[in-house]
Motif scaffolding. Sequence first.
Motif, PDB file in Angstrom:
ATOM      1  N   UNK A 186      34.616  44.525  35.401  1.00 52.15           N
ATOM      2  CA  UNK A 186      35.350  43.660  34.472  1.00 52.15           C
ATOM      3  C   UNK A 186      36.813  43.549  34.860  1.00 52.15           C
ATOM      4  N   UNK A 187      37.442  44.672  35.151  1.00 51.03           N
ATOM      5  CA  UNK A 187      38.867  44.656  35.490  1.00 51.03           C
ATOM      6  C   UNK A 187      39.136  43.944  36.815  1.00 51.03           C
TER       7      UNK A 187
ATOM      8  N   UNK B  80      41.716  39.394  39.082  1.00 50.03           N
ATOM      9  CA  UNK B  80      41.711  38.373  40.124  1.00 50.03           C
ATOM     10  C   UNK B  80      41.808  36.976  39.521  1.00 50.03           C
ATOM     11  N   UNK B  81      41.076  36.730  38.464  1.00 46.21           N
ATOM     12  CA  UNK B  81      41.058  35.408  37.830  1.00 46.21           C
ATOM     13  C   UNK B  81      42.405  35.061  37.208  1.00 46.21           C
TER      14      UNK B  81
ATOM     15  N   UNK C 155      43.888  45.190  30.915  1.00 48.49           N
ATOM     16  CA  UNK C 155      44.041  44.701  32.283  1.00 48.49           C
ATOM     17  C   UNK C 155      45.386  45.150  32.845  1.00 48.49           C
ATOM     18  N   UNK C 156      45.651  44.781  34.073  1.00 50.77           N
ATOM     19  CA  UNK C 156      46.933  45.135  34.694  1.00 50.77           C
ATOM     20  C   UNK C 156      48.108  44.470  33.996  1.00 50.77           C
ATOM     21  N   UNK C 157      47.825  43.423  33.184  1.00 48.27           N
ATOM     22  CA  UNK C 157      48.868  42.760  32.401  1.00 48.27           C
ATOM     23  C   UNK C 157      49.044  43.392  31.021  1.00 48.27           C
TER      24      UNK C 157
ATOM     25  N   UNK D   4      44.350  49.606  38.244  1.00 43.59           N
ATOM     26  CA  UNK D   4      43.905  48.245  37.920  1.00 43.59           C
ATOM     27  C   UNK D   4      43.898  47.984  36.415  1.00 43.59           C
ATOM     28  N   UNK D   5      44.222  48.986  35.620  1.00 44.78           N
ATOM     29  CA  UNK D   5      44.232  48.801  34.176  1.00 44.78           C
ATOM     30  C   UNK D   5      44.452  50.131  33.471  1.00 44.78           C
TER      31      UNK D   5
END
Length: 206
Positions: free
Chosen positions: A59-60, A65-66, A124-126, A188-189
């Motif tokens: 998922x992450x 990537x998206x 997520x990374x954000x 990554x998260x």
Amino acid sequence: MFDLTSRLRAGAAALLAGCLAGSLGAAAIAGPAAAADQVPPSYVEQVRAWSQDPTVLITLRAWNQKHAALTQAEIERLDQDWRAQTNSAQKPLIAEILGAPLSSLLLRHQADSGGELIEAFVMSRHGLNVGQSAVTSDYWQGDEAKFQQSFGRGARAVHFGAVEVKDSGRRAQQVSLTITDPKTGEPIGAITAEFDLDLIALTSGS
């Protein structure tokens, strides 16, 4: 003799007063003690194991990537949409996240905990939620310590939130960990899990 005894007593009193003042001064400089890490280490390691589940990693990777080019303005707009949807009959964004396989996995962990796990969510990374076991009040966690002190500090970072008393009167604490991709070693998260400390104590003592 009387004068000597009096002087010794006075000297001892002055020394004791000085020690007490020094101790109080040091305490004032140090400030209040940090919140105790009350979530047991075994529970922290369990959360770390959850973070390496293939569903979490897939998922992450896909989400990051998206949405690699996501701007801060877009993040804040998504967060505003989420907050508005929590009080609306129409909840497309919330439904999308809660309907994801990752949310089902976290909900299963919560159900299997016997009440010890209050909620869990993956960011997520954000700092945006990509899976959660319950609806959170906001969508973006990137401005909060749970994200900044885990993902923001790199691989294997752990952050313990303050112990809070819930409406039920029970004590709870959040623990947050950086999620690292085992293929690359890169963060990554992050994952946050909130535990019922009183129930854990009761279970451990039985």
